[in-house]
Design an enzyme around this catalytic site. Structure first.
Site, PDB file in Angstrom:
ATOM      1  N   CYS A  57      -1.361   9.223   2.273  1.00  0.00           N
ATOM      2  CA  CYS A  57      -1.173   8.703   0.924  1.00  0.00           C
ATOM      3  C   CYS A  57      -2.332   9.043  -0.002  1.00  0.00           C
ATOM      4  O   CYS A  57      -2.170   9.085  -1.224  1.00  0.00           O
ATOM      5  CB  CYS A  57      -0.946   7.196   0.957  1.00  0.00           C
ATOM      6  SG  CYS A  57      -2.311   6.254   1.689  1.00  0.00           S
ATOM      7  N   GLU A  79       0.867  -1.174   0.000  1.00  0.00           N
ATOM      8  CA  GLU A  79       0.000   0.000   0.000  1.00  0.00           C
ATOM      9  C   GLU A  79       0.904   1.225   0.000  1.00  0.00           C
ATOM     10  O   GLU A  79       1.407   1.645   1.040  1.00  0.00           O
ATOM     11  CB  GLU A  79      -0.920  -0.017   1.220  1.00  0.00           C
ATOM     12  CG  GLU A  79      -1.895  -1.172   1.253  1.00  0.00           C
ATOM     13  CD  GLU A  79      -2.858  -1.155   0.072  1.00  0.00           C
ATOM     14  OE1 GLU A  79      -3.078  -0.069  -0.514  1.00  0.00           O
ATOM     15  OE2 GLU A  79      -3.393  -2.217  -0.271  1.00  0.00           O
TER      16      GLU A  79
END
Length: 451
Positions: free
Chosen positions: A223, A185
């Site tokens: 993110c 991720e």
């Protein structure tokens, strides 16, 4: 040169968009079927020369779907992968530990969790409390990067990592030694297409949501935070003015902003402005406080596209605004850049929405909001390309930490002698007939279900 040309032509074919259409997929699958039907003799001959296969054996195994399993039942049984290693990130140190941990435990795995040393209080909380509530099958290992390196020296049945693409490459390299499956991720420059500034009733909501996704949680240190904006030239002055007003009203006070996590990251962000051309593009903010590690919410208008701030994920409160002649140009702008974790688009134009979906690639797309998709457990979360791979959240987390083991169950009721040698023409014709009969039955059954 031949290999280079082949790769180039394959990439060009994909980028042309031809492979996405239903008609192309159908035509290519029909072409594969035609090969099997029209070139059957050639296939038999090739398999005879390579493997010594009799043509009936070849037909049974390679030209059609084997029927030897009929009647039978099949199922998929989820089994745990084994012992999994989870690296969580510092920006949401509790949530990004619990989210994959829930999936790993639900799937039945033993877990070793390595929290980020850059969030030491949260790491200590996890190390102190998880052993009190969970049994010995779940362990927490604290420490700096050298501890992570030591963990990677061991064999794992799965590694789940949340963090930067630089460290993601290190994770993959270590996992390759044991052929360990990996979920990464990662981040990416998440763009936001702004196409609502001509609609008075949508402007305020757009600005609220854009500002909240850039200067809200962790001051852009996420993110899925908006990395930069794409807007038509004619609307850029209005957009900048509205964002300035929003900052002054809501995010100017340091109490409403999160500090930069550590000095190295603070220095990385301040270095973006060392480029004189980038510094010249600042239209609001730009001040830094090295002692408190606070960076003022900052807006940049058209920094050079080849500058570091437009090549690297920002992960902080700096917001470039990139202008385009027309908003439709955003599609081509995104297509030539690495695939982001998320593409945001604020628009009511259904044609533009469809083009974003069909012509761009990203981990996910969110229309008319930002960051909210992370909280929707019924949607998978994850990246593609340089933004990572592997999906989790909700049931997808369970699947991520499970192996779907295929189970076929047969009885001794029926035994087809045509599956065994010695071979003869009758057996070949029988196999052909039984296949066709079987397929007709399946089609009739499906038609019956539709009724």
């Amino acid at each position: 040169m031949e290999v280079k040309r082949v790769v180039k032509e394959a990439r060009e074919a994909f980028e042309s968009g031809v492979t996405r259409s239903y008609s192309w997929r159908r035509s290519q699958l029909r072409a594969l079927k035609a090969i099997l039907l029209e070139k059957e003799a050639d296939i038999f001959n090739a398999l005879k020369l390579d493997l010594g296969k009799h043509r009936i054996e070849a037909y049974r195994d390679e030209v059609d779907v084997p029927l030897v399993c009929f009647p039978a039942t099949g199922e998929i049984v989820a089994e745990p992968l084994g012992v999994v290693l989870i690296f969580s990130s510092w920006n949401f140190p509790i949530g990004l530990s619990f989210e994959p941990l829930v999936g790993a435990i639900a799937a039945g795995n033993a877990v070793v969790l390595k929290p980020s040393e850059l969030a030491p209080a949260s790491s200590a909380f996890l190390a102190t409390n998880l052993p009190k509530y969970l049994d010995n099958s779940v362990k927490v290992v604290e420490g700096a990067s050298h501890i992570g390196e030591q963990l990677l020296e061991h064999k794992w049945d799965k590694i789940f990592f949340t963090g930067s693409s630089r460290v993601g490459r290190i994770i993959m390299t270590a996992a390759a030694k044991h052929l360990t499956p990996v979920t990464l991720e990662l981040g990416g420059k998440c763009p936001a297409i702004i196409d609502t500034l001509s609609r008075a009733r949508d402007i305020e909501v757009t600005i609220n949501r854009v500002a909240g996704a850039k200067w809200g949680p962790c001051s852009g240190q996420a993110c899925i935070a908006i990395d930069y904006l794409l807007v038509e030239e004619q609307f850029a002055p209005l957009l900048v003015d509205l964002l300035k007003a929003k900052i002054k009203k809501t995010y100017k006070d340091p109490e409403n902003s999160a500090r930069i996590v550590h000095k190295q990251h603070f220095q990385r962000l301040s270095n973006f402005l060392n480029d004189s051309a980038v510094a010249a593009s600042v239209v609001y903010g730009g001040s830094f406080n090295a002692e408190s590690l606070l960076i003022e919410p900052t807006i940049l208008l058209n920094p050079p596209l080849d500058s570091e701030i437009m090549r690297e994920e920002i992960f902080g409160p700096l917001l470039p605004v990139i202008t385009l002649k027309k908003i439709e140009d955003s599609i081509e702008f995104l297509k030539v850049r690495p695939k982001p974790l998320v593409i945001y688009a604020f628009t009511v134009d259904e044609k533009l929405k469809r083009r974003v979906i069909e012509e761009t690639s990203s981990g996910s797309i969110t229309f008319n909001d930002a960051m909210l998709q992370f909280a929707v457990d019924s949607l998978p979360f994850g990246g593609t390309g340089e933004s990572g791979f592997g999906k989790y959240h909700g049931k997808f987390s369970f699947d991520q930490f499970s192996h779907g083991k295929a189970i076929l169950r047969r009885s001794f009721l029926i035994e087809l002698s045509c599956r065994y040698p010695p071979w003869n023409e009758w057996k070949l014709q029988f196999i052909r007939y039984i296949y066709r009969f079987y397929y007709i039955g399946i089609i009739l059954m499906l038609l019956g279900l539709k009724r």
